[in-house]
Enzyme design. Sequence first.
Site, short mmCIF file in Angstrom:
data_model
loop_
_atom_site.label_atom_id
_atom_site.label_comp_id
_atom_site.label_asym_id
_atom_site.label_seq_id
_atom_site.Cartn_x
_atom_site.Cartn_y
_atom_site.Cartn_z
N GLY A 1 0.80 -1.22 0.00
CA GLY A 1 0.00 0.00 0.00
C GLY A 1 0.82 1.26 0.00
O GLY A 1 0.29 2.36 0.11
N GLY B 1 12.56 -1.12 1.93
CA GLY B 1 12.14 -1.76 0.69
C GLY B 1 12.60 -1.04 -0.55
O GLY B 1 13.25 -1.63 -1.43
N THR C 1 3.49 9.92 -3.28
CA THR C 1 3.47 8.78 -2.37
C THR C 1 4.30 9.06 -1.11
O THR C 1 4.00 8.53 -0.05
CB THR C 1 3.99 7.51 -3.07
OG1 THR C 1 5.30 7.74 -3.59
CG2 THR C 1 3.06 7.11 -4.21
N GLY D 1 8.83 5.30 5.31
CA GLY D 1 7.61 4.68 5.80
C GLY D 1 7.41 4.83 7.29
O GLY D 1 6.27 4.90 7.77
N GLU D 2 8.49 4.89 8.06
CA GLU D 2 8.36 4.81 9.51
C GLU D 2 8.74 6.08 10.26
O GLU D 2 8.29 6.29 11.38
CB GLU D 2 9.18 3.63 10.02
CG GLU D 2 8.59 2.30 9.56
CD GLU D 2 9.51 1.12 9.76
OE1 GLU D 2 9.29 0.35 10.70
OE2 GLU D 2 10.45 0.97 8.96
#
Length: 709
Positions: A461, A503, A590, A660-661
């Site tokens: 996602g 990733g 994104t 992402g984190e």
Amino acid sequence: MTATDAVLGAPVERREGREKVTGTARYAAEYPAPGRAQAWPIPATVVRGRVTGVDTAAALALPGVLAVLTHENAPRLGAPDDPTLAVLQGPHVPHRGWFVGLVVAESLEAARAGAAAVRITYETEPHDVTLTASHSGAYVPDSANGGFPAVTEHGDPDGAFAASATRVDVAYTVPPLHNHPMEPHTSTAHWDGERLTVHSSSQGTSAVRGELARLFALPEDRITVRAEHVGGGFGSKGTPRPEVVLAAMAARETGRPVTVALPRRYLPAVVGHRAPTLHRLRLGADAGGRLTSLVHEVTTHTSRVKEFVEQAAVPARVMYGTPALRTAHRVAALDVPTPSWMRAPGECPGMYALESAMDELAAELGVDPVELRIRNEPESEPDSGKPFSSRHLVECLREGARRFGWEGRDPRPRSREEGPLLIGSGVASATYPVLVSPCVASARALPGGGFLVRVNATDIGTGARTVLAQIAADALGTPLDRVRLDVADSGIGFAPMAGGSSGTASWGSAVHEACVRLNGRLAEHSGRLPDEGIAAEADTSGTADAESPFARHAFGAHFAEVGVDTVSGEVRVTRLLGVFAAGRILNARTARSQFIGGMTMGLGMALTEDSTMDPVFGDFVQRDLAAYHVPAHADVTDLEAHWVEEADDHLNPMGSKGIGEIGIVGSAAAVGNAVHHATGIRFRELPLTPDRVLTELLAHEHPSGMLGV
């Protein structure tokens, strides 16, 4: 400008967006399979003990029930790398919710009815599920999650603290937290002779294939694992979970495809959780506001099945310059489910405690909280002594303060009121390490002028498909629409999971290298391409995992404004602003989505997310989204994410850091610090729920007996 200019960094829409909004994107439970059966697991109803009897007669008599698997008749498996996957292998029950059976049926309804009809008896044993800072069984582990040393020490932190002009000695508590992805953990398995195919809701197919190969004694090339679309994971799907083992086991036993979709209320017990962390922070500073000592000690729990130690003291090894530093972890093995990764493990709870304590130190010193952080910028990473590959935390703090209007803030607590509301603002820093792992990828030039890039990445996602296509198009020098991408299939080759904010860096490095090699082959080729095209492969082993002479981290700063209702105790976050230094931003659209998503999770951690371990029943009380409260749209009124331009040549070919984190790291601390500024009360236990806040407000009410006046 050419067709390939600004491909990297452009706000490109997600490639799979149309599939998702039209419902054509298939998840692990949605792949058609003739004769597919459904299965429903049976969780243990005791905290600790053993199964002494199983009666399946009533279940097997129900229409549609095909089989009931328990430790008495389930296939014997090989020794797993992860002991939480040794399901139905013996009568022992290590914690409540451990699976002790599985009912397979023609329909989900029949499987559920069958599971309710199975009668299991137990012999119980005394249990302990309560974590305390002084727990007699707490010990210092060999290492914490990620292989970090459990304890580090430099200088004389105790002596320096005792001699400090200003001291802060405080304790903070973060409760257990749960990932709760929108798509529960699901797997569909099908055997064709000795070949196994699995569609799994997983953050990485390579790890799932490897574990299934061990368990079922198969060569890996006889197993295919696909995870084309995954409805979130946040770490809980980073390793194989019991449902994929149960699905493969049931499919082998029945000779039919089988889907196991875990009910949401079962997730807290079997797919990991963020362990509770008890923090003690001791900060000493000189008269100028420079740290002289920093001690961060953490106590947490693990299960008796598998040791997992939340590395919550590790961020203190990175953040601030001090001549004396000690960080330490202690862990108690209890009769609880095995904790695991949850978004930004270690950094998230650790930075909440550290950044809250820094706010307390700023108040003791009478120094602006932004200025205090700037004064304590280290010249190199405090723990390792390595130079930073790049560190623009100061720029994030200053840019965030400018955008937020920080200079107009009255530093006095409880200095702004609007009717029954107390208004306050707070700040916190953020950090997250740059991680990268080896990966393989291939790129093929096709006769029609297009390109096929294959990498076993999993898009949970985050928009990974889109960003990887951008990386490929940039390296190939071709328009983005000429690049087709195959992902999330273990047959493509090894790839690390989607986790650790690694990733894009891991997969992207391999994609970039494969495309560069393909360019070289194309430059040597003349004439028409062969029908099969021309291909090149890359394997980043030995480079991606090479030791770096630099300390590589992303940084950021969060600013929050809150309104605290003195009548109800409710806290509303009216503004949340983050500024990040995360290397080169590869897709503005994104990236902003990722930052905002993380910040929202931090808001939930601060205000609503809580899980209570019942000491008698040994169960997490909040087991679904009705009881475990995650933020809704109404909770996020004004949310901004920005970044500073950062060039770093010491990372990967793209110059990117994970995003992402880092959005969740520090977010909760900024909210907590804002609540202190609003109320003058320091809350040291999360979440800041109305009952907790109102109790303290009443205890600190004005002499007049009225609040907020």
